[in-house]
Design a protein around this motif. Structure first.
Motif, PDB file in Angstrom:
ATOM      1  N   GLU A 192      84.127  10.552  41.934  1.00 27.88           N
ATOM      2  CA  GLU A 192      83.862  10.438  43.369  1.00 27.88           C
ATOM      3  C   GLU A 192      84.815  11.297  44.197  1.00 27.88           C
ATOM      4  OE1 GLU A 192      84.069   6.322  44.269  1.00 27.88           O
ATOM      5  OE2 GLU A 192      82.137   5.831  43.348  1.00 27.88           O
ATOM      6  N   VAL A 193      86.042  11.466  43.730  1.00 27.32           N
ATOM      7  CA  VAL A 193      87.021  12.255  44.490  1.00 27.32           C
ATOM      8  C   VAL A 193      86.680  13.740  44.474  1.00 27.32           C
ATOM      9  CG1 VAL A 193      88.868  10.590  44.106  1.00 27.32           C
ATOM     10  CG2 VAL A 193      88.519  12.436  42.460  1.00 27.32           C
ATOM     11  N   ASP A 194      85.789  14.158  43.570  1.00 31.85           N
ATOM     12  CA  ASP A 194      85.400  15.569  43.497  1.00 31.85           C
ATOM     13  C   ASP A 194      84.278  15.918  44.467  1.00 31.85           C
ATOM     14  OD1 ASP A 194      87.217  15.824  41.376  1.00 31.85           O
ATOM     15  OD2 ASP A 194      85.692  15.253  39.901  1.00 31.85           O
ATOM     16  N   VAL A 195      83.681  14.924  45.098  1.00 26.74           N
ATOM     17  CA  VAL A 195      82.552  15.149  45.998  1.00 26.74           C
ATOM     18  C   VAL A 195      83.073  15.591  47.363  1.00 26.74           C
ATOM     19  CG1 VAL A 195      80.556  14.107  47.122  1.00 26.74           C
ATOM     20  CG2 VAL A 195      81.143  13.467  44.776  1.00 26.74           C
ATOM     21  N   VAL A 196      82.639  16.777  47.789  1.00 22.56           N
ATOM     22  CA  VAL A 196      83.045  17.310  49.091  1.00 22.56           C
ATOM     23  C   VAL A 196      81.826  17.577  49.970  1.00 22.56           C
ATOM     24  CG1 VAL A 196      84.247  19.180  50.282  1.00 22.56           C
ATOM     25  CG2 VAL A 196      85.106  18.353  48.075  1.00 22.56           C
ATOM     26  N   THR A 197      80.797  18.177  49.397  1.00 21.16           N
ATOM     27  CA  THR A 197      79.600  18.531  50.149  1.00 21.16           C
ATOM     28  C   THR A 197      78.411  17.712  49.646  1.00 21.16           C
ATOM     29  OG1 THR A 197      79.027  20.319  48.621  1.00 21.16           O
ATOM     30  CG2 THR A 197      80.490  20.864  50.458  1.00 21.16           C
ATOM     31  N   MET A 198      77.289  17.855  50.352  1.00 29.03           N
ATOM     32  CA  MET A 198      76.070  17.173  49.930  1.00 29.03           C
ATOM     33  C   MET A 198      75.594  17.699  48.574  1.00 29.03           C
ATOM     34  SD  MET A 198      73.796  14.903  50.420  1.00 29.03           S
ATOM     35  CE  MET A 198      74.168  14.406  52.111  1.00 29.03           C
ATOM     36  N   LYS A 199      75.796  18.979  48.330  1.00 28.48           N
ATOM     37  CA  LYS A 199      75.440  19.556  47.038  1.00 28.48           C
ATOM     38  C   LYS A 199      76.260  18.924  45.922  1.00 28.48           C
ATOM     39  CE  LYS A 199      74.929  24.005  44.686  1.00 28.48           C
ATOM     40  NZ  LYS A 199      75.109  25.485  44.814  1.00 28.48           N
ATOM     41  N   ASP A 200      77.544  18.701  46.190  1.00 27.26           N
ATOM     42  CA  ASP A 200      78.392  18.032  45.199  1.00 27.26           C
ATOM     43  C   ASP A 200      77.903  16.613  44.935  1.00 27.26           C
ATOM     44  OD1 ASP A 200      79.953  20.280  45.056  1.00 27.26           O
ATOM     45  OD2 ASP A 200      81.460  19.547  46.470  1.00 27.26           O
ATOM     46  N   TYR A 201      77.450  15.943  45.994  1.00 21.99           N
ATOM     47  CA  TYR A 201      76.959  14.569  45.829  1.00 21.99           C
ATOM     48  C   TYR A 201      75.709  14.533  44.955  1.00 21.99           C
ATOM     49  CZ  TYR A 201      74.890  10.053  46.955  1.00 21.99           C
ATOM     50  OH  TYR A 201      74.313   8.808  46.863  1.00 21.99           O
ATOM     51  N   MET A 202      74.796  15.486  45.155  1.00 22.24           N
ATOM     52  CA  MET A 202      73.586  15.539  44.336  1.00 22.24           C
ATOM     53  C   MET A 202      73.935  15.826  42.878  1.00 22.24           C
ATOM     54  SD  MET A 202      71.327  14.755  46.487  1.00 22.24           S
ATOM     55  CE  MET A 202      69.896  14.996  45.438  1.00 22.24           C
ATOM     56  N   HIS A 203      74.892  16.720  42.658  1.00 16.96           N
ATOM     57  CA  HIS A 203      75.332  17.003  41.291  1.00 16.96           C
ATOM     58  C   HIS A 203      75.985  15.768  40.666  1.00 16.96           C
ATOM     59  CE1 HIS A 203      74.321  21.191  40.897  1.00 16.96           C
ATOM     60  NE2 HIS A 203      74.957  21.523  42.004  1.00 16.96           N
ATOM     61  N   PHE A 204      76.727  15.033  41.476  1.00 25.14           N
ATOM     62  CA  PHE A 204      77.428  13.865  40.958  1.00 25.14           C
ATOM     63  C   PHE A 204      76.448  12.753  40.580  1.00 25.14           C
ATOM     64  CE2 PHE A 204      79.708   9.802  41.885  1.00 25.14           C
ATOM     65  CZ  PHE A 204      80.567   9.848  40.794  1.00 25.14           C
ATOM     66  N   THR A 205      75.435  12.517  41.407  1.00 23.39           N
ATOM     67  CA  THR A 205      74.441  11.491  41.078  1.00 23.39           C
ATOM     68  C   THR A 205      73.648  11.872  39.829  1.00 23.39           C
ATOM     69  OG1 THR A 205      72.908  12.546  42.642  1.00 23.39           O
ATOM     70  CG2 THR A 205      74.221  10.695  43.454  1.00 23.39           C
ATOM     71  N   SER A 206      73.314  13.153  39.701  1.00 19.16           N
ATOM     72  CA  SER A 206      72.626  13.605  38.493  1.00 19.16           C
ATOM     73  C   SER A 206      73.530  13.472  37.269  1.00 19.16           C
ATOM     74  CB  SER A 206      72.179  15.057  38.663  1.00 19.16           C
ATOM     75  OG  SER A 206      71.560  15.547  37.495  1.00 19.16           O
ATOM     76  N   PHE A 207      74.811  13.758  37.461  1.00 20.90           N
ATOM     77  CA  PHE A 207      75.770  13.622  36.366  1.00 20.90           C
ATOM     78  C   PHE A 207      75.885  12.166  35.914  1.00 20.90           C
ATOM     79  CE2 PHE A 207      80.210  12.408  35.480  1.00 20.90           C
ATOM     80  CZ  PHE A 207      80.401  13.052  34.272  1.00 20.90           C
ATOM     81  N   LEU A 208      75.913  11.226  36.862  1.00 20.19           N
ATOM     82  CA  LEU A 208      75.993   9.810  36.508  1.00 20.19           C
ATOM     83  C   LEU A 208      74.756   9.354  35.741  1.00 20.19           C
ATOM     84  CD1 LEU A 208      77.534   8.013  39.636  1.00 20.19           C
ATOM     85  CD2 LEU A 208      78.618   8.493  37.433  1.00 20.19           C
ATOM     86  N   ASP A 209      73.591   9.838  36.149  1.00 22.11           N
ATOM     87  CA  ASP A 209      72.359   9.438  35.469  1.00 22.11           C
ATOM     88  C   ASP A 209      72.330   9.922  34.021  1.00 22.11           C
ATOM     89  OD1 ASP A 209      71.357   8.070  37.603  1.00 22.11           O
ATOM     90  OD2 ASP A 209      70.165   9.732  38.379  1.00 22.11           O
ATOM     91  N   GLU A 210      72.828  11.115  33.778  1.00 21.88           N
ATOM     92  CA  GLU A 210      72.739  11.705  32.445  1.00 21.88           C
ATOM     93  C   GLU A 210      73.893  11.304  31.530  1.00 21.88           C
ATOM     94  OE1 GLU A 210      72.480  15.871  33.028  1.00 21.88           O
ATOM     95  OE2 GLU A 210      70.531  15.800  34.059  1.00 21.88           O
ATOM     96  N   THR A 211      74.966  10.766  32.092  1.00 22.17           N
ATOM     97  CA  THR A 211      76.131  10.396  31.283  1.00 22.17           C
ATOM     98  C   THR A 211      75.909   9.035  30.628  1.00 22.17           C
ATOM     99  OG1 THR A 211      77.565  11.612  32.806  1.00 22.17           O
ATOM    100  CG2 THR A 211      78.624  10.043  31.322  1.00 22.17           C
ATOM    101  N   PRO A 212      76.240   8.885  29.348  1.00 24.56           N
ATOM    102  CA  PRO A 212      76.091   7.580  28.684  1.00 24.56           C
ATOM    103  C   PRO A 212      76.944   6.507  29.347  1.00 24.56           C
ATOM    104  CG  PRO A 212      76.421   9.334  27.073  1.00 24.56           C
ATOM    105  CD  PRO A 212      76.681   9.940  28.416  1.00 24.56           C
ATOM    106  N   ALA A 213      76.534   5.259  29.154  1.00 28.27           N
ATOM    107  CA  ALA A 213      77.239   4.142  29.795  1.00 28.27           C
ATOM    108  C   ALA A 213      78.664   4.005  29.273  1.00 28.27           C
ATOM    109  CB  ALA A 213      76.462   2.849  29.576  1.00 28.27           C
ATOM    110  N   TYR A 214      78.886   4.301  27.986  1.00 29.13           N
ATOM    111  CA  TYR A 214      80.236   4.135  27.439  1.00 29.13           C
ATOM    112  C   TYR A 214      81.206   5.187  27.968  1.00 29.13           C
ATOM    113  CZ  TYR A 214      79.077   7.932  24.185  1.00 29.13           C
ATOM    114  OH  TYR A 214      78.714   9.130  23.640  1.00 29.13           O
ATOM    115  N   LEU A 215      80.688   6.213  28.668  1.00 31.27           N
ATOM    116  CA  LEU A 215      81.546   7.210  29.304  1.00 31.27           C
ATOM    117  C   LEU A 215      81.597   7.030  30.814  1.00 31.27           C
ATOM    118  CD1 LEU A 215      80.660  10.455  27.304  1.00 31.27           C
ATOM    119  CD2 LEU A 215      82.693   9.022  27.093  1.00 31.27           C
TER     120      LEU A 215
END
Length: 264
Positions: free
Chosen positions: A173-196
């Protein structure tokens, strides 16, 4: 003088012969008429073959479009029950506002079908809790987690976090600065396994076994993968390939694709 002139003449003749050899063009052999006709027939056959393959690809794609529409609007629960019964029960719960989306995937034709579950919050948002964003450094909870996990597993987790940051650049979350970063972050959370620390909610591929065998959509998927045209699909093929002239006709086509049929 006469000898000089004769040598000069001999030199000129040699140069002319070399020039003639240099500019000499070898003409191709004349193709016999029978071979020419055979080449023309082969080229014509290739044109017809490409046109036929293109026509068949359009038929398969049209049927797959019916399948994906029926899967999203008619038989979502039946498909999810075959993939994951617990998620199917959660999606059917009226208190959980979920929507299952289906899409085409793959680099080759025919494409395969993937699905993903989306949660509608009505504009209120939601909070996803995980140990990665709940436990902060230099806290007693982190020390306790290290004791419970063991040093080896805990250090492996830290290394994975660093590798994710180097690969995606927006992994927290601390890496999010712009709206583009937020979209990348939400996509990253969806694709990352739960144990990570992710949601493990990526696009998942459906196989032929995930479609009900009692429906024509199963025959369509089988036809797209193996090229086998079943009898019940062949009977409805002409109507399914027609361009819908109204919403009623489109709904009727989806009904045919998703209708349960117990045929002998």
């Amino acid at each position: 003088m006469s000898s000089l002139r004769s040598s000069e003449l001999d030199g000129d003749s040699d140069d002319s012969q070399l020039a003639a050899k240099f500019w000499e063009v070898k003409l191709p052999d004349v193709v016999p008429l029978d071979d020419l006709k055979a080449i023309e027939k082969t080229q014509a056959a290739e044109v017809i073959q490409r046109a036929w393959f293109s026509h068949m690809d359009k038929i398969i794609f049209q049927l797959l479009k019916h399948t994906i529409c029926a899967a999203e609007n008619c038989v979502t629960h039946e498909i999810l029950k075959k993939v994951c019964p617990s998620e199917a029960a959660l999606v059917k719960d009226p208190s959980v506002q979920c929507k299952v989306r289906f899409r085409f995937g793959g680099k080759n034709f025919p494409p395969f079908i993937v699905f993903k579950i989306f949660l509608h919050t009505g504009g209120h948002g939601n909070k996803y809790f995980s140990g990665k964003n709940t436990l902060r450094p230099s806290s007693e909870a982190v020390v306790d987690a290290c004791k419970l996990m063991g040093n080896r597993k805990y250090y492996d987790q830290i290394i994975q976090d660093q590798l994710q940051f180097q690969k995606y650049k927006v992994a927290d979350e601390v890496d999010v600065v712009t709206m583009k970063d937020y979209m990348h972050f939400t996509s990253f959370l969806d694709e990352t396994p739960a144990y990570l620390g992710g949601k493990s909610n990526c696009w998942r591929r459906l196989s032929l076994e995930n479609f009900p065998k009692t429906m024509i959509m199963y025959d369509i998927m089988d036809y797209a993968t193996s090229g086998t045209l079943s009898d019940r699909l062949q009977k409805e093929l002409k109507y399914l390939l027609q361009k819908p002239k109204s919403k009623e006709m489109h709904h009727d086509q989806l009904r045919i694709v998703s209708q349960v049929r117990h045929w002998g």
